[in-house]
Motif scaffolding. Structure first.
Motif, PDB file in Angstrom:
ATOM      1  N   LEU A  33     -21.970 -25.519  38.509  1.00  0.00           N
ATOM      2  CA  LEU A  33     -21.303 -24.224  38.319  1.00  0.00           C
ATOM      3  C   LEU A  33     -20.069 -24.123  39.214  1.00  0.00           C
ATOM      4  CD1 LEU A  33     -24.248 -23.656  37.231  1.00  0.00           C
ATOM      5  CD2 LEU A  33     -23.886 -21.290  37.950  1.00  0.00           C
ATOM      6  N   ALA A  53     -29.233 -27.043  30.697  1.00  0.00           N
ATOM      7  CA  ALA A  53     -29.642 -25.674  30.355  1.00  0.00           C
ATOM      8  C   ALA A  53     -28.739 -24.628  31.002  1.00  0.00           C
ATOM      9  CB  ALA A  53     -31.087 -25.453  30.802  1.00  0.00           C
ATOM     10  N   ALA A  54     -27.905 -25.028  31.954  1.00  0.00           N
ATOM     11  CA  ALA A  54     -27.108 -24.056  32.705  1.00  0.00           C
ATOM     12  C   ALA A  54     -25.994 -23.462  31.846  1.00  0.00           C
ATOM     13  CB  ALA A  54     -26.504 -24.737  33.934  1.00  0.00           C
ATOM     14  N   THR A  55     -25.710 -22.195  32.088  1.00  0.00           N
ATOM     15  CA  THR A  55     -24.554 -21.565  31.463  1.00  0.00           C
ATOM     16  C   THR A  55     -23.400 -21.729  32.438  1.00  0.00           C
ATOM     17  OG1 THR A  55     -26.007 -19.957  30.439  1.00  0.00           O
ATOM     18  CG2 THR A  55     -23.654 -19.437  30.459  1.00  0.00           C
ATOM     19  N   LEU A  56     -22.447 -22.566  32.070  1.00  0.00           N
ATOM     20  CA  LEU A  56     -21.363 -22.889  32.990  1.00  0.00           C
ATOM     21  C   LEU A  56     -20.191 -21.937  32.786  1.00  0.00           C
ATOM     22  CD1 LEU A  56     -21.468 -26.786  32.653  1.00  0.00           C
ATOM     23  CD2 LEU A  56     -22.434 -25.402  34.494  1.00  0.00           C
ATOM     24  N   PRO A  57     -19.477 -21.604  33.858  1.00  0.00           N
ATOM     25  CA  PRO A  57     -18.342 -20.675  33.740  1.00  0.00           C
ATOM     26  C   PRO A  57     -17.111 -21.359  33.138  1.00  0.00           C
ATOM     27  CG  PRO A  57     -18.549 -21.427  35.996  1.00  0.00           C
ATOM     28  CD  PRO A  57     -19.714 -22.012  35.247  1.00  0.00           C
ATOM     29  N   ARG A  59     -18.448 -27.397  29.869  1.00  0.00           N
ATOM     30  CA  ARG A  59     -19.648 -27.905  29.212  1.00  0.00           C
ATOM     31  C   ARG A  59     -20.139 -29.139  29.943  1.00  0.00           C
ATOM     32  NH1 ARG A  59     -17.995 -32.151  25.755  1.00  0.00           N
ATOM     33  NH2 ARG A  59     -15.737 -32.293  25.780  1.00  0.00           N
ATOM     34  N   TYR A  60     -21.463 -29.288  29.893  1.00  0.00           N
ATOM     35  CA  TYR A  60     -22.104 -30.429  30.549  1.00  0.00           C
ATOM     36  C   TYR A  60     -22.057 -31.624  29.602  1.00  0.00           C
ATOM     37  CZ  TYR A  60     -25.808 -33.234  32.714  1.00  0.00           C
ATOM     38  OH  TYR A  60     -26.536 -34.251  33.290  1.00  0.00           O
ATOM     39  N   ALA A  88     -23.231 -15.769  37.404  1.00  0.00           N
ATOM     40  CA  ALA A  88     -24.136 -16.805  36.899  1.00  0.00           C
ATOM     41  C   ALA A  88     -25.585 -16.425  37.197  1.00  0.00           C
ATOM     42  CB  ALA A  88     -23.787 -18.136  37.554  1.00  0.00           C
ATOM     43  N   SER A 129     -34.632 -19.582  40.109  1.00  0.00           N
ATOM     44  CA  SER A 129     -34.974 -20.097  38.787  1.00  0.00           C
ATOM     45  C   SER A 129     -36.120 -21.083  38.926  1.00  0.00           C
ATOM     46  CB  SER A 129     -33.748 -20.799  38.214  1.00  0.00           C
ATOM     47  OG  SER A 129     -33.485 -21.950  38.975  1.00  0.00           O
TER      48      SER A 129
END
Lengths: 325, 325
Positions: free
Chosen positions: A159, A201-205, A209-210, A309, A314
């Motif tokens: 992130l 699975a992370a929502t990146l700012p 994208r991963y 984020a 988690s």
């Protein structure tokens, strides 16, 4: 170079070859950037070596905060009367916008965490280095802020790195990769295997994208990722190995070699850490980086992007097996 | 090049670009070394591509073992009818002296461990790479044999690397360093901090001495250590980062770049693993390395040197926190 005044506090006593290299580096920085103001933190006679070498017009951009003690041993919190603590205090009280030190990284991180406070949920601030690559800058983190490869920390670095690439380097929709020993899913040691699904699975700012696992080549070549996530141990030895390889190859490529200055992310202030063995050009680069980050308000913007984020409590924490030191 | 016949089994189907690069690499190796004999393990039509390109005199040094299956997915034990298993079998039955594969490292290590057996007390064989440096070769291990940084494994690598540097590269009284983020005692993550006193207390073979912590630079520059000890994860990403840096710098230095072939130590046979993305020159280097190791009886000599070292059931095991996968 972006316009706008930037007032950078410089630790005159930080670095293996301080104060000489810091004096030289400060001179280079002042001459290169007409909107740069420096707050020289250290002995007045050292500061005088800077001001004496400048023109009256340049000299008008210099301020001095007289301090006589260096930070002391790396494994102790820096002394309250040290130059690095004074530089942090100057930023906190609004006399400077950002600070640069080539002193012990541990002392600088301690002083910054103490003086500025850490961001929420950040135990260990990260050091972020930017390597020039063919297809644009590659952001590498961590390069020594924390050394243990905790999966939750690696996920946070994804992130942080994505936000930093977008904010500091204007990378659109950064591609984020996790450094491992191969690109096929499942390659790596246990922390990497645990981190891979967390990053996926992370929502990146910033539209990041991963892209999955990347390898050592990708750091210098940059074709696969704009952000390379690793632990501080691996990142640190990698950066130095790349520097050594360039030295062996007769010098870095034209677009630039391994950086010797890194941004500290995770504290509420703009801080750049230079390599202890920094040369004048490295110190000047570090000062320029601090000014650049301040002009973009990069630290605050990265922090704000991360505040949106998902929180750190988690399921990843259950994978984190690090015990307290 | 040392004199003496060396009979090397070559896995024709191993490697991302097999068989073409293996055919080219085998041709180069045969032409370069008049005492080299090859046992080509793979489809007869692929072996014919090698023999057809050779002179009758060169062709007399080629034998073929017809096998049609590649090793299969990296995460499975290689198929019993695979080229790599057949190459191991050929060494075991005395048809060849050593083997080379550019196939999946995991498959080659599995096949070798299964076919030759592991050395006493060795759970994970190590991959050892040699980097050319200004002051002589630098032996780096592990570069991917095992990935977790266990202190006891790092201590074993110190012994292994010292013996290998002396036996394979004729380094007198090798200097052994532990890769970390700084050279001052106490620098590093927990495995390094735990390994440092183990290495300091170890009795190293061949007059080797432990020089303490070294950094990433020391890999390419080599001024501080002849043997650099690290875990397989770090070693693997480092080697690839150095390769990427040389590519960026317009090519490796004249004395040579990052190797793409590594010796496998810890199994009772001479095995060289080439990078999956090996090019013909890399395969030829791998074959030459296997011949060199065989001519010096390096594997057996290293094993014998380590058999005289203190057993592995030392207090170090209590520091080893790795759980079984």
């Amino acid at each position: 170079m972006e316009p706008g005044t930037a007032r950078i506090a410089v630790d005159l006593l930080g670095g293996d070859d301080a104060p000489a290299v810091v004096v030289d580096g400060a001179l280079r920085a002042v001459r290169a950037d007409p909107d740069l103001h420096l707050l020289l933190v250290g002995p007045t006679e050292v500061a005088a070596a800077v001001t004496d070498a400048l023109t009256p017009v340049q000299r008008a951009r210099i301020t001095v905060r007289p301090v006589h003690a260096a930070a002391g041993p790396a494994h102790h919190a820096p002394r309250a009367d040290s130059t690095v603590r004074a530089a942090v205090a100057a930023v906190r009280d609004g006399t400077a916008d950002a600070l640069v030190s080539a002193g012990s990284t541990g002392a600088t991180v301690s002083a910054a965490a103490l003086g500025f406070g850490r961001w929420d949920d950040v135990r260990h601030p990260a050091l972020v280095a930017t390597l020039p690559a063919v297809s644009g800058p590659v952001v590498l983190l961590d390069v020594g802020g924390s050394l243990e490869p905790r999966p939750a920390t690696l996920a946070r670095h994804a992130l942080l790195g994505a936000a930093y690439a977008a904010v500091a380097h204007a990378v659109a929709a950064p591609r984020v990769g996790l450094l491992s020993v191969g690109t096929e899913a499942g390659k790596g040691d246990r922390p990497r295997k645990a981190a891979d699904p967390l990053l996926a699975a992370a929502t990146l700012p910033c539209g990041a994208r991963y892209v999955g696992l990347v390898e050592g080549y990708d750091l210098s070549i940059g074709a696969r990722a704009d952000v390379v996530v690793t632990d501080g141990f691996t990142g640190n030895v990698l950066l130095k190995a790349i520097e050594g390889a360039y030295a062996m190859a007769g010098g870095p490529p034209e677009i630039g070699g391994a950086p010797r200055a890194a941004a500290l992310l995770g504290v509420a202030g703009t801080v750049v850490v230079c390599h202890g063995a920094a040369e004048p050009a490295d110190v000047a680069s570090g000062i320029a980086l601090a000014a650049h980050l301040w002009r973009r308000r990069a630290t605050d913007r990265v922090r704000a992007l991360l505040a949106g984020a998902p929180a750190h409590s988690s399921p990843s924490d259950s994978i984190d097996t690090e015990v307290s030191p």
